[in-house]
Motif scaffolding. Structure first.
Motif, PDB file in Angstrom:
ATOM      1  N   ASN A 298       0.868  -1.179   0.000  1.00 30.45           N
ATOM      2  CA  ASN A 298       0.000   0.000   0.000  1.00 30.45           C
ATOM      3  C   ASN A 298       0.902   1.224   0.000  1.00 30.45           C
ATOM      4  OD1 ASN A 298      -1.806  -2.156   1.449  1.00 30.45           O
ATOM      5  ND2 ASN A 298      -3.157  -0.570   0.663  1.00 30.45           N
TER       6      ASN A 298
ATOM      7  N   ARG B 293     -10.277   2.699  -1.620  1.00 31.38           N
ATOM      8  CA  ARG B 293     -10.706   3.908  -0.929  1.00 31.38           C
ATOM      9  C   ARG B 293      -9.627   4.350   0.052  1.00 31.38           C
ATOM     10  NH1 ARG B 293     -16.964   2.860   0.847  1.00 31.38           N
ATOM     11  NH2 ARG B 293     -17.820   2.860  -1.249  1.00 31.38           N
ATOM     12  N   ARG B 294      -9.671   5.619   0.398  1.00 27.40           N
ATOM     13  CA  ARG B 294      -8.714   6.138   1.382  1.00 27.40           C
ATOM     14  C   ARG B 294      -8.810   5.390   2.700  1.00 27.40           C
ATOM     15  NH1 ARG B 294      -9.572  12.337  -0.256  1.00 27.40           N
ATOM     16  NH2 ARG B 294      -8.139  12.308  -2.000  1.00 27.40           N
TER      17      ARG B 294
ATOM     18  N   ASP C 168       1.130   5.761  -0.524  1.00 31.79           N
ATOM     19  CA  ASP C 168       0.400   7.022  -0.553  1.00 31.79           C
ATOM     20  C   ASP C 168       1.403   8.166  -0.596  1.00 31.79           C
ATOM     21  OD1 ASP C 168      -1.853   8.578  -0.723  1.00 31.79           O
ATOM     22  OD2 ASP C 168      -2.396   8.437   1.382  1.00 31.79           O
TER      23      ASP C 168
ATOM     24  N   ASP D 174      -1.236   6.290   4.288  1.00 30.03           N
ATOM     25  CA  ASP D 174      -1.508   7.723   4.407  1.00 30.03           C
ATOM     26  C   ASP D 174      -0.767   8.320   5.596  1.00 30.03           C
ATOM     27  OD1 ASP D 174      -3.205  10.183   3.753  1.00 30.03           O
ATOM     28  OD2 ASP D 174      -3.801   9.782   5.825  1.00 30.03           O
TER      29      ASP D 174
ATOM     30  N   ASN E 250      -6.531   2.598   3.023  1.00 28.60           N
ATOM     31  CA  ASN E 250      -5.128   2.965   2.814  1.00 28.60           C
ATOM     32  C   ASN E 250      -4.609   3.834   3.966  1.00 28.60           C
ATOM     33  OD1 ASN E 250      -3.101   2.415   0.900  1.00 28.60           O
ATOM     34  ND2 ASN E 250      -3.216   4.495   0.084  1.00 28.60           N
TER      35      ASN E 250
ATOM     36  N   HIS F 238      -7.047  -0.020  -7.185  1.00 26.99           N
ATOM     37  CA  HIS F 238      -7.447   1.239  -6.561  1.00 26.99           C
ATOM     38  C   HIS F 238      -8.310   0.908  -5.348  1.00 26.99           C
ATOM     39  CE1 HIS F 238     -10.283   4.650  -6.006  1.00 26.99           C
ATOM     40  NE2 HIS F 238      -9.108   5.248  -5.922  1.00 26.99           N
TER      41      HIS F 238
ATOM     42  N   GLU G  72      -1.551  -1.452  -4.031  1.00 25.98           N
ATOM     43  CA  GLU G  72      -2.783  -0.698  -3.814  1.00 25.98           C
ATOM     44  C   GLU G  72      -2.498   0.748  -3.477  1.00 25.98           C
ATOM     45  OE1 GLU G  72      -6.028  -3.873  -2.112  1.00 25.98           O
ATOM     46  OE2 GLU G  72      -5.041  -2.568  -0.667  1.00 25.98           O
TER      47      GLU G  72
ATOM     48  N   ASP H 247      -4.703   4.894  -3.346  1.00 30.12           N
ATOM     49  CA  ASP H 247      -5.997   5.580  -3.425  1.00 30.12           C
ATOM     50  C   ASP H 247      -6.048   6.638  -4.520  1.00 30.12           C
ATOM     51  OD1 ASP H 247      -4.562   7.665  -2.233  1.00 30.12           O
ATOM     52  OD2 ASP H 247      -5.374   7.263  -0.245  1.00 30.12           O
ATOM     53  N   SER H 248      -5.038   6.648  -5.389  1.00 32.85           N
ATOM     54  CA  SER H 248      -5.039   7.551  -6.535  1.00 32.85           C
ATOM     55  C   SER H 248      -5.461   6.781  -7.787  1.00 32.85           C
ATOM     56  CB  SER H 248      -3.653   8.160  -6.755  1.00 32.85           C
ATOM     57  OG  SER H 248      -3.605   8.834  -7.994  1.00 32.85           O
TER      58      SER H 248
END
Length: 158
Positions: free
Chosen positions: A24, A130-131, A26, A138, A134, A128, A88, A90-91
């Motif tokens: 993951n 969802r936030r 970000d 983040d 992730n 992809h 993975e 979230d963009s």
């Protein structure tokens, strides 16, 4: 690089299948553009952290932060024994660029060429999420903004 899947309804992180690992990633940009950081982590099917990374990238917009987040993750990744690597983020744009569904802006092409080269030997799947799925990446990206340099470790850094 192989495929892209869009996950629309999973509100939280889920582990990869046995034999696979999940990365993951970000990016974070304060001000967009502004001071930016990257972060991510790789976990196994038990949810155990195999390695994590977090660090600053200077002044960047959110797209560059996301691209450099996956780039930093793939390039700092130790050679891992796994059947496949699920990546993975979230963009939506970055996942589409990674999978070849869309062409990245010219300024990002060198990053994607290196990612593709480093990914040889892995079956890579790009998803992809969802936030909310992730959150750990983040948090690492946001803390990366204020770090002195990219830190990589086999645990979640503070």
């Amino acid at each position: 690089m192989e495929s892209v899947t869009t996950v629309k309804c999973r509100p939280s992180w889920s582990p990869p299948p046995p034999g696979s690992l999940k990365l993951n990633f970000d990016g974070s940009s304060i001000g967009n553009p502004g001071p930016a950081g990257v972060g991510g982590l790789c976990r196994n099917h038990k949810g155990e952290v195999i390695w994590a990374y977090s660090g600053p990238i200077g002044f960047a917009d959110s797209s560059e932060a996301e691209v450099r987040a996956v780039y930093s993750g793939i390039l700092s990744m130790p050679r891992l024994e796994c059947d496949s690597l699920i990546v993975e983020g979230d963009s939506v744009n970055v996942i589409r660029w990674l999978s070849g569904v869309a062409s990245p802006p010219w300024r990002f092409v060198p990053f994607f060429e290196e990612i593709e080269d480093r990914g040889k030997g892995y079956s890579m799947v790009f998803q992809h999420v969802r936030r909310s799925a992730n959150v750990a990446a983040d948090s690492l990206a946001k803390s990366g903004v204020s770090r002195a340099e990219l830190e990589c470790c086999d645990y979640l850094p503070p």
